[in-house]
Design a protein around this motif. Structure first.
Motif, PDB file in Angstrom:
ATOM      1  N   VAL A  36       0.765  -1.115   0.025  1.00  0.00           N
ATOM      2  CA  VAL A  36      -0.088   0.127  -0.030  1.00  0.00           C
ATOM      3  C   VAL A  36       0.763   1.231  -0.118  1.00  0.00           C
ATOM      4  CG1 VAL A  36      -1.785   1.322   1.296  1.00  0.00           C
ATOM      5  CG2 VAL A  36      -1.647  -1.248   1.138  1.00  0.00           C
ATOM      6  N   VAL A  37       0.757   2.196  -0.952  1.00  0.00           N
ATOM      7  CA  VAL A  37       1.458   3.319  -0.977  1.00  0.00           C
ATOM      8  C   VAL A  37       0.414   4.329  -0.454  1.00  0.00           C
ATOM      9  CG1 VAL A  37       2.446   5.101  -2.652  1.00  0.00           C
ATOM     10  CG2 VAL A  37       2.306   2.843  -3.189  1.00  0.00           C
ATOM     11  N   LYS A  38       1.107   5.046   0.472  1.00  0.00           N
ATOM     12  CA  LYS A  38       0.368   6.169   1.367  1.00  0.00           C
ATOM     13  C   LYS A  38       0.861   7.419   0.898  1.00  0.00           C
ATOM     14  CE  LYS A  38      -1.061   7.929   5.704  1.00  0.00           C
ATOM     15  NZ  LYS A  38      -1.054   7.652   7.294  1.00  0.00           N
ATOM     16  N   LEU A  39       0.082   8.414   0.376  1.00  0.00           N
ATOM     17  CA  LEU A  39       0.248   9.563  -0.022  1.00  0.00           C
ATOM     18  C   LEU A  39       0.180  10.596   1.165  1.00  0.00           C
ATOM     19  CD1 LEU A  39      -1.759   9.893  -3.376  1.00  0.00           C
ATOM     20  CD2 LEU A  39       0.825   8.913  -2.950  1.00  0.00           C
ATOM     21  N   ARG A  40       0.830  11.908   1.080  1.00  0.00           N
ATOM     22  CA  ARG A  40       0.899  12.841   2.042  1.00  0.00           C
ATOM     23  C   ARG A  40      -0.473  13.516   2.443  1.00  0.00           C
ATOM     24  NH1 ARG A  40       5.897  13.286   3.240  1.00  0.00           N
ATOM     25  NH2 ARG A  40       7.555  13.025   1.622  1.00  0.00           N
ATOM     26  N   ASP A  41      -1.461  13.229   1.474  1.00  0.00           N
ATOM     27  CA  ASP A  41      -2.744  13.730   1.688  1.00  0.00           C
ATOM     28  C   ASP A  41      -3.616  12.720   2.520  1.00  0.00           C
ATOM     29  OD1 ASP A  41      -3.534  12.101  -0.228  1.00  0.00           O
ATOM     30  OD2 ASP A  41      -4.820  13.455  -1.562  1.00  0.00           O
ATOM     31  N   GLY A  42      -2.994  11.654   2.848  1.00  0.00           N
ATOM     32  CA  GLY A  42      -3.763  10.448   3.516  1.00  0.00           C
ATOM     33  C   GLY A  42      -4.312   9.446   2.613  1.00  0.00           C
ATOM     34  N   THR A  43      -4.276   9.546   1.409  1.00  0.00           N
ATOM     35  CA  THR A  43      -5.007   8.422   0.416  1.00  0.00           C
ATOM     36  C   THR A  43      -4.059   7.527   0.302  1.00  0.00           C
ATOM     37  OG1 THR A  43      -5.786  10.584  -0.960  1.00  0.00           O
ATOM     38  CG2 THR A  43      -5.358   8.289  -2.341  1.00  0.00           C
ATOM     39  N   GLU A  44      -4.568   6.295   0.277  1.00  0.00           N
ATOM     40  CA  GLU A  44      -3.798   4.985   0.130  1.00  0.00           C
ATOM     41  C   GLU A  44      -4.389   4.164  -1.001  1.00  0.00           C
ATOM     42  OE1 GLU A  44      -4.523   2.738   3.735  1.00  0.00           O
ATOM     43  OE2 GLU A  44      -3.221   4.050   4.942  1.00  0.00           O
TER      44      GLU A  44
END
Length: 116
Positions: free
Chosen positions: A78-86
């Motif tokens: 799972v790639v987690k982005l800085r805006d919280g999106t996974e």
């Protein structure tokens, strides 16, 4: 009695959309050399999704939920982005074991080695 006209209309809308999504995925897979995940020019590509590598906060093992009607869970990257999106990476498209892909992805993104 069932309304066959509604079923036909629904099929006429859904079938082309499904076919378009399938063709888009196949095109990207063939053009990209069959890769499910790659980084090029500061962009991380996961199948048909793309994001700047600077937006990536973390990459880890997590849950990936498949299906719309029959939903089942699978352990995946799972790639987690800085805006919280996974953004999960579907294991079915990986040709190497998940731990190998995870380690390579973390290294390429400049993230510390995963613990555990």
């Amino acid at each position: 009695m069932h309304d066959t006209g509604l079923r036909k209309a629904l099929l006429l809308v859904v079938a082309p959309l499904f076919l378009l999504a399938l063709l888009s995925f196949m095109y990207r897979t063939i053009v990209r050399g069959g890769r499910a995940v790659w980084i090029a020019n500061g962009t991380l590509y996961i199948g048909a999704s793309e994001m700047p590598v600077t937006d990536v906060q973390d990459v880890r093992i997590g849950d990936f939920h498949h299906g719309a009607i029959l939903v089942y869970r699978e352990r995946s990257i799972v790639v987690k982005l800085r805006d919280g999106t996974e953004c999960p990476i579907d294991n079915r498209y990986l040709t190497e074991p998940v731990p190998v892909v995870l380690a390579r992805l973390r290294e390429a993104l400049g993230l510390p080695k995963a613990r555990g």
